[in-house]
Design a protein around this motif. Sequence first.
Motif, PDB file in Angstrom:
ATOM      1  N   TYR A   1       0.837  -1.193   0.000  1.00 12.78           N
ATOM      2  CA  TYR A   1       0.000   0.000   0.000  1.00 12.78           C
ATOM      3  C   TYR A   1       0.876   1.248   0.000  1.00 12.78           C
ATOM      4  O   TYR A   1       1.914   1.306   0.647  1.00 12.78           O
ATOM      5  N   LEU A   2       0.422   2.262  -0.711  1.00 15.02           N
ATOM      6  CA  LEU A   2       1.077   3.565  -0.669  1.00 15.02           C
ATOM      7  C   LEU A   2       0.487   4.423   0.450  1.00 15.02           C
ATOM      8  O   LEU A   2       1.143   5.304   0.980  1.00 15.02           O
ATOM      9  N   ASP A   3      -0.766   4.152   0.795  1.00  9.98           N
ATOM     10  CA  ASP A   3      -1.411   4.818   1.922  1.00  9.98           C
ATOM     11  C   ASP A   3      -2.576   3.954   2.358  1.00  9.98           C
ATOM     12  O   ASP A   3      -3.073   3.117   1.593  1.00  9.98           O
ATOM     13  N   TYR A   4      -3.010   4.159   3.607  1.00  6.06           N
ATOM     14  CA  TYR A   4      -4.018   3.271   4.196  1.00  6.06           C
ATOM     15  C   TYR A   4      -4.873   4.030   5.188  1.00  6.06           C
ATOM     16  O   TYR A   4      -4.353   4.781   6.018  1.00  6.06           O
ATOM     17  N   ILE A   5      -6.198   3.862   5.084  1.00  4.66           N
ATOM     18  CA  ILE A   5      -7.131   4.441   6.047  1.00  4.66           C
ATOM     19  C   ILE A   5      -8.131   3.356   6.429  1.00  4.66           C
ATOM     20  O   ILE A   5      -8.810   2.797   5.558  1.00  4.66           O
TER      21      ILE A   5
ATOM     22  N   VAL B   1      -7.439   2.278   0.557  1.00  3.37           N
ATOM     23  CA  VAL B   1      -5.990   2.236   0.363  1.00  3.37           C
ATOM     24  C   VAL B   1      -5.618   2.852  -0.985  1.00  3.37           C
ATOM     25  O   VAL B   1      -6.433   2.893  -1.915  1.00  3.37           O
ATOM     26  N   LYS B   2      -4.380   3.317  -1.048  1.00  2.13           N
ATOM     27  CA  LYS B   2      -3.816   3.791  -2.315  1.00  2.13           C
ATOM     28  C   LYS B   2      -2.740   2.815  -2.736  1.00  2.13           C
ATOM     29  O   LYS B   2      -1.850   2.486  -1.945  1.00  2.13           O
ATOM     30  N   VAL B   3      -2.816   2.320  -3.976  1.00  3.79           N
ATOM     31  CA  VAL B   3      -1.864   1.328  -4.482  1.00  3.79           C
ATOM     32  C   VAL B   3      -1.435   1.701  -5.895  1.00  3.79           C
ATOM     33  O   VAL B   3      -2.100   2.492  -6.568  1.00  3.79           O
ATOM     34  N   LEU B   4      -0.323   1.130  -6.330  1.00  5.15           N
ATOM     35  CA  LEU B   4       0.056   1.249  -7.730  1.00  5.15           C
ATOM     36  C   LEU B   4      -0.873   0.392  -8.578  1.00  5.15           C
ATOM     37  O   LEU B   4      -1.361  -0.656  -8.125  1.00  5.15           O
ATOM     38  N   THR B   5      -1.120   0.805  -9.800  1.00  3.34           N
ATOM     39  CA  THR B   5      -2.021   0.066 -10.678  1.00  3.34           C
ATOM     40  C   THR B   5      -1.492  -1.345 -10.917  1.00  3.34           C
ATOM     41  O   THR B   5      -0.369  -1.514 -11.405  1.00  3.34           O
ATOM     42  N   PRO B   6      -2.265  -2.371 -10.560  1.00  4.39           N
ATOM     43  CA  PRO B   6      -1.811  -3.752 -10.794  1.00  4.39           C
ATOM     44  C   PRO B   6      -1.633  -4.032 -12.289  1.00  4.39           C
ATOM     45  O   PRO B   6      -2.418  -3.530 -13.102  1.00  4.39           O
ATOM     46  N   PRO B   7      -0.637  -4.818 -12.663  1.00  2.00           N
ATOM     47  CA  PRO B   7      -0.387  -5.104 -14.091  1.00  2.00           C
ATOM     48  C   PRO B   7      -1.607  -5.657 -14.818  1.00  2.00           C
ATOM     49  O   PRO B   7      -1.806  -5.356 -16.007  1.00  2.00           O
ATOM     50  N   ALA B   8      -2.426  -6.442 -14.141  1.00  2.00           N
ATOM     51  CA  ALA B   8      -3.550  -7.111 -14.807  1.00  2.00           C
ATOM     52  C   ALA B   8      -4.597  -6.144 -15.346  1.00  2.00           C
ATOM     53  O   ALA B   8      -5.364  -6.502 -16.242  1.00  2.00           O
ATOM     54  N   VAL B   9      -4.641  -4.913 -14.806  1.00  2.00           N
ATOM     55  CA  VAL B   9      -5.669  -3.975 -15.255  1.00  2.00           C
ATOM     56  C   VAL B   9      -5.077  -2.766 -15.974  1.00  2.00           C
ATOM     57  O   VAL B   9      -5.822  -1.873 -16.394  1.00  2.00           O
TER      58      VAL B   9
END
Length: 235
Positions: free
Chosen positions: A156-160, A169-177
């Motif tokens: 996670y890049l950030d979490y609430i 949560v903030k995440v990097l875009t997963p490769p699958a999408v």
Amino acid sequence: MSLLQDLFTRPRRNEQMGSSNENRSVLVVGLGRFGTAAARTLGELGEDVLAVDKDPMIIARWAGKVPVMEADLSDPLAVEQINASNFDAALVAIGDSVEASILTTGNLLDAGIPDVWAKSISHQHTRILQRIGASHVFRPETDGGKRVGHLLASRYLDYIEIEGPYSVVKVLTPPAVCGQTIAEADVHGRYGVSVIGVKNPGEEFQYGSNDIVMRHNGEIIILGSQKQIDKFIES
């Protein structure tokens, strides 16, 4: 009329006519590190703040930096004397006395302040504050520790954490999408998460409408349970 006089005599926000964007009057009780940081931030955001503490040395230290007043608001008479009922919101940031925190919170609620936030230092303290009617109860050290733990243990890049089993949560875009719109990827149908917003490289933040394309190295804000979020970022 002085700032403090104005705070004490101005009508509550829900009694005022005009724009809903008008700043609120906020009472901050307890000028430790947490309360002081909150009071200064509220002031910087344009809110009308009055910070109160019973310690004259603390009041002297912060005089001129934020509007301050010496008073012990665990005493109902002191609450009445500062016309606390005129404030739109209050933050009880007392951390050195559970009794003072509970009494002050109860007094401010009795005064009719519609939005009372309170700092807690234990699970039992939290339960009491909730039972007497505090609008929001938070434990800064516990909440902060849980957040850091989630960030360290995940991608996670950030979490609430929000109420119930769900988190934002903030995440990097997963490769699958990558390269797909939210609708094309069927994010909610396949993973159970909801995309709240997308920040692609070199672009402005966009709310998560179905036609938004999720790009490589972009950042996505999603809502879901721990299991759903993990399934999505591992796709």
